[in-house]
Design an enzyme around this catalytic site. Structure first.
Site, short mmCIF file in Angstrom:
data_model
loop_
_atom_site.label_atom_id
_atom_site.label_comp_id
_atom_site.label_asym_id
_atom_site.label_seq_id
_atom_site.Cartn_x
_atom_site.Cartn_y
_atom_site.Cartn_z
N LYS A 151 -19.68 -7.69 -12.10
CA LYS A 151 -19.65 -7.09 -10.72
C LYS A 151 -20.86 -5.85 -10.74
O LYS A 151 -21.51 -5.66 -10.06
CB LYS A 151 -18.19 -6.62 -10.77
CG LYS A 151 -18.27 -5.67 -9.32
CD LYS A 151 -18.40 -6.59 -7.93
CE LYS A 151 -18.46 -5.66 -7.02
NZ LYS A 151 -18.85 -6.30 -5.74
N LYS A 205 -21.54 4.35 -5.82
CA LYS A 205 -20.41 4.69 -7.07
C LYS A 205 -20.74 3.60 -8.08
O LYS A 205 -20.32 4.20 -9.14
CB LYS A 205 -19.03 4.87 -6.50
CG LYS A 205 -18.41 3.47 -6.22
CD LYS A 205 -16.97 3.69 -5.99
CE LYS A 205 -16.43 2.34 -5.61
NZ LYS A 205 -16.28 1.23 -6.61
N LYS A 257 -0.69 3.37 7.06
CA LYS A 257 -1.29 2.17 7.36
C LYS A 257 -0.39 0.77 7.15
O LYS A 257 -0.58 -0.02 7.88
CB LYS A 257 -2.15 1.97 5.84
CG LYS A 257 -3.20 0.90 5.81
CD LYS A 257 -4.10 1.01 4.89
CE LYS A 257 -5.42 1.77 4.99
NZ LYS A 257 -6.16 1.72 3.82
N CYS A 273 -19.51 1.12 -2.16
CA CYS A 273 -19.58 0.29 -3.34
C CYS A 273 -21.03 0.65 -4.13
O CYS A 273 -21.08 1.28 -5.30
CB CYS A 273 -19.86 -1.06 -3.17
SG CYS A 273 -18.08 -1.80 -2.46
N LYS A 309 -35.54 -5.23 2.51
CA LYS A 309 -35.76 -4.55 3.59
C LYS A 309 -36.02 -3.08 3.52
O LYS A 309 -34.89 -2.38 2.80
CB LYS A 309 -34.87 -4.82 4.61
CG LYS A 309 -35.04 -4.54 6.09
CD LYS A 309 -34.09 -5.17 7.18
CE LYS A 309 -34.66 -5.03 8.51
NZ LYS A 309 -34.56 -3.77 8.80
N ASP A 349 0.91 -1.39 0.12
CA ASP A 349 0.14 -0.01 -0.07
C ASP A 349 0.96 1.26 0.07
O ASP A 349 1.84 0.96 0.66
CB ASP A 349 -0.96 -0.13 1.20
CG ASP A 349 -2.25 1.00 0.96
OD1 ASP A 349 -3.26 0.19 0.87
OD2 ASP A 349 -2.18 1.93 0.89
N PHE A 392 -32.34 -8.28 0.41
CA PHE A 392 -32.57 -7.09 -0.21
C PHE A 392 -33.88 -6.60 -0.23
O PHE A 392 -34.15 -5.74 -1.09
CB PHE A 392 -31.57 -7.04 -1.44
CG PHE A 392 -30.42 -6.99 -0.99
CD1 PHE A 392 -29.40 -5.72 -1.27
CD2 PHE A 392 -29.32 -8.17 -0.72
CE1 PHE A 392 -28.23 -5.61 -0.87
CE2 PHE A 392 -28.15 -7.88 -0.35
CZ PHE A 392 -27.59 -6.97 -0.24
N PHE A 394 -16.77 -9.93 -4.35
CA PHE A 394 -18.31 -9.85 -4.00
C PHE A 394 -18.38 -9.94 -2.61
O PHE A 394 -19.52 -9.85 -1.95
CB PHE A 394 -19.05 -10.98 -4.52
CG PHE A 394 -18.99 -11.04 -6.04
CD1 PHE A 394 -19.83 -10.29 -6.77
CD2 PHE A 394 -18.35 -11.83 -6.81
CE1 PHE A 394 -19.79 -10.16 -8.13
CE2 PHE A 394 -18.28 -11.79 -8.23
CZ PHE A 394 -19.08 -11.02 -8.92
N LEU A 395 -17.46 -9.80 -1.81
CA LEU A 395 -17.47 -9.85 -0.39
C LEU A 395 -18.31 -8.65 0.17
O LEU A 395 -18.43 -7.48 -0.23
CB LEU A 395 -16.10 -9.81 0.50
CG LEU A 395 -15.22 -8.61 0.29
CD1 LEU A 395 -15.52 -7.33 1.07
CD2 LEU A 395 -13.86 -9.28 0.71
N1 LIG Z 1 -15.42 -2.43 0.10
C1 LIG Z 1 -16.01 -3.28 -0.33
O1 LIG Z 1 -17.05 -4.03 0.44
C2 LIG Z 1 -15.86 -3.86 -1.58
C3 LIG Z 1 -16.26 -4.79 -1.84
C4 LIG Z 1 -16.35 -5.52 -3.49
C5 LIG Z 1 -15.36 -4.57 -4.32
N2 LIG Z 1 -14.79 -3.33 -3.86
C6 LIG Z 1 -13.81 -2.76 -4.65
O2 LIG Z 1 -12.64 -3.01 -4.33
C7 LIG Z 1 -11.64 -1.93 -4.68
C8 LIG Z 1 -11.08 -1.61 -3.26
O3 LIG Z 1 -11.88 -1.19 -2.28
P1 LIG Z 1 -11.77 -0.81 -0.78
O4 LIG Z 1 -13.01 -0.61 -0.08
O5 LIG Z 1 -10.86 -1.96 -0.38
O6 LIG Z 1 -10.77 0.43 -1.14
P2 LIG Z 1 -9.88 1.32 0.37
O7 LIG Z 1 -10.11 2.68 0.05
O8 LIG Z 1 -10.37 0.63 1.58
O9 LIG Z 1 -8.54 0.59 -0.08
C9 LIG Z 1 -7.84 0.83 -1.12
C10 LIG Z 1 -6.43 0.99 -0.75
O10 LIG Z 1 -5.76 1.14 -1.93
C11 LIG Z 1 -4.32 1.81 -1.76
N3 LIG Z 1 -3.96 2.48 -2.91
C12 LIG Z 1 -4.30 3.48 -3.73
N4 LIG Z 1 -3.57 3.56 -4.56
C13 LIG Z 1 -2.54 2.88 -4.46
C14 LIG Z 1 -1.32 2.50 -5.27
N5 LIG Z 1 -0.84 3.10 -6.41
N6 LIG Z 1 -0.22 1.56 -4.81
C15 LIG Z 1 -0.72 1.03 -3.48
N7 LIG Z 1 -1.59 1.29 -2.99
C16 LIG Z 1 -2.60 2.04 -3.16
C17 LIG Z 1 -4.94 3.15 -0.75
O11 LIG Z 1 -3.83 3.71 0.10
C18 LIG Z 1 -6.09 2.07 0.10
O12 LIG Z 1 -5.42 1.50 1.32
C19 LIG Z 1 -12.57 -0.79 -5.02
O13 LIG Z 1 -12.66 -0.80 -6.38
C20 LIG Z 1 -14.10 -1.34 -4.35
O14 LIG Z 1 -15.14 -0.82 -5.29
C21 LIG Z 1 -14.99 -2.99 -2.50
#
Ligand SMILES: NC(=O)c1ccc[n+]([C@@H]2O[C@H](COP(=O)([O-])OP(=O)(O)OC[C@H]3O[C@@H](n4cnc5c(N)ncnc54)[C@H](O)[C@@H]3O)[C@@H](O)[C@H]2O)c1
Length: 438
Positions: A208, A267, A35, A264, A255, A30, A253, A152-153
């Site tokens: 997705k 956006k 972090k 998610c 409710k 990261d 879904f 899909f979590l």
């Molecule tokens: N949160 C969910 O429930 C969920 C579920 C399914 C899919 N997603 C998708 O997964 C992706 C990530 O979501 P998230 O909730 O984990 O996001 P998040 O913001 O919690 O984590 C993203 C991480 O990426 C890091 N980052 C950004 N650019 C970087 C780079 N160039 N190099 C290294 N690290 C970098 C950020 O510092 C951050 O820690 C998104 O596309 C989201 O739509 C999220």
């Protein structure tokens, strides 16, 4: 197997810890140095049930490592998962700059074949753009491939979902990429018995966005029906129960409530609409889903306003800051609409959430955060429920009524039943059910 994960947020950290637990050697990268420092000190930056235990165990047995160096991550493994954010851009389109940057950085640092796997939610045909960028930034003619593996979590149940997915979707276009990803997931497939679907990359990417838009549509549908219930004397709980027992529809879904939020759905639904327009199809169906969702929270605000008449100088207990229970994630949480709206109307706010308070405090450092629901409701003119935390169910309603200045509860999650609230003497309004006047 060695695996690199770039982006150590909700998805990256859960995926990394899960892969390590099933026996792989994982390096989570990261670019947020703070972090990575926290993780190397075994401080878990997010709240997710069961995550800490997994991270600690696999960090201590050496299978899970953390780094800020993309160079190290590129060198470490042949398979590199991209799990960085894809937040909304200026016009609602998905902002792909983080994904693009990872592509550039991997290309700059690789010296032999790499498989880049899109785990971030991306718009369809992102793989083509990513491949184009990689080719431009590669120093020499080194082979690489792109695959799609949408995640899909569900936050709040992420560890459970990672080990027991409904299905695993991968988009691959070569036998080599297919074999590598089968090897990654083999332990989860044999443990859970889940379906493993291989398809072309565009189909995996699209799956997705189609899933999230469909789930958002189910929520907006039931919310729209709840409005008809309010106008006709029907009860949404009974209607939803009657609908959900139909196997073609299913109960999840359905409710009714204040609407969907989170990092998610808002956006992804927006990105899906924009993407479809760019490809020449107008997804008006999904635009309406968005309109209903926004209207639903405004509707709840009107209910509060109606009971209070004047909001100014009223003390409101806001119950729930996370966008849903089980997580500290406040991205697009309903509270982020209600809090500024109520402050602009000169309300006095008391806030409660069991885990999301610290995140909320970053945006609103000077508000009154309370340790318990009863503390939060003490002296309040009204209570507003925005997240259905299980703690609310265990409330002593007689005590709640005693501590409040006025016994008004506006319930955006239908956590109480109208009959129970009537018995305890509350003025109670919820979604799609009879109002209790007392
Ligand atoms: N949160 C969910 O429930 C969920 C579920 C399914 C899919 N997603 C998708 O997964 C992706 C990530 O979501 P998230 O909730 O984990 O996001 P998040 O913001 O919690 O984590 C993203 C991480 O990426 C890091 N980052 C950004 N650019 C970087 C780079 N160039 N190099 C290294 N690290 C970098 C950020 O510092 C951050 O820690 C998104 O596309 C989201 O739509 C999220």
């Amino acid at each position: 197997m060695k695996i690199t994960i770039v982006g150590t947020g909700y998805v990256g950290l859960v995926t990394g810890a899960t892969f390590a637990e099933i026996g792989h050697h994982v390096l989570c990268v990261d670019n947020n140095a703070d972090k990575i420092r926290q993780l190397n000190d075994l401080e878990i930056p997010i709240y997710e049930d069961g995550l800490e235990e997994l991270v600690v165990r696999n960090f201590n047995n050496g299978r899970l490592k953390f780094s800020t160096s993309i160079k190290e991550g590129t060198k470490f493994a042949e398979v590199i998962f991209i799990a960085v954010g894809t937040p909304p851009g200026y016009r609602g389109e998905a902002n792909m700059s983080y994904v693009e940057k990872v592509g550039r950085e991997v290309a700059n640092n690789m010296s032999s074949y790499r498989l880049l796997v899109e785990k971030s939610t991306v718009i369809v045909r992102t793989s083509e753009q990513l491949a184009g960028t990689m080719s431009k930034y590669l120093k020499s003619d080194i082979p690489f491939e792109i695959a799609s593996n949408p995640e899909f979590l569900r936050e709040g149940a992420a560890i459970h979902d990672a080990f027991n997915p409904d299905r695993i979707v991968v988009g691959v276009e070569s036998e080599k990429a297919a074999k590598l990803l089968r090897e990654v997931y083999e332990p989860i497939i044999s443990r859970s018995g889940c379906e493993y679907l291989e398809m072309n990359i565009a189909s995996a990417e699209l799956t997705k966005h189609a899933c999230n838009s469909f789930l958002a549509m189910k929520i907006s549908f039931i919310n729209a029906v709840s409005r008809i219930c309010e106008l006709t004397g029907a009860n949404i709980d009974q209607v939803a129960h009657g609908m959900g027992l139909d196997k073609r529809i299913g109960p999840s879904f359905l409710k009714a409530g204040v609407g969907y939020g989170g990092s998610c759905f808002p956006k992804d639904v927006d990105a899906f609409v924009r993407m479809s327009i760019e490809h020449g199809y107008n997804l008006d169906l999904i635009k309406e889903v968005q309109r209903i969702n926004i209207d639903q929270r405004e509707h709840l605000m009107r209910k509060l306003q109606k009971e209070l008449w004047v909001v100014e100088e009223k003390t409101i207990a806001v119950i729930g800051l996370a966008f849903k229970p089980g997580t500290d994630d406040i991205r697009e949480a309903p509270a982020l609409y209600f809090v500024p709206e109520l402050l602009s109307r000169q309300a006095i706010l008391r806030l409660w959430d069991p885990v999301a308070t610290n995140n909320f405090r970053r945006t609103y450092p000077n508000l009154n955060y309370c340790d318990s629901i009863i503390d939060c409701a003490t002296g309040a003119d009204a209570m507003l429920v925005l997240t259905d935390w299980p703690e609310i169910q265990g409330l002593d309603l007689a005590q709640l009524k005693t501590v409040m200045k006025c016994p008004i509860v506006i319930d955006g999650r239908n956590v109480f039943s109208p009959a129970q609230m009537k018995r305890h003497g509350f003025i109670y309004d919820s979604i799609g059910r009879p109002t209790v006047k007392n």
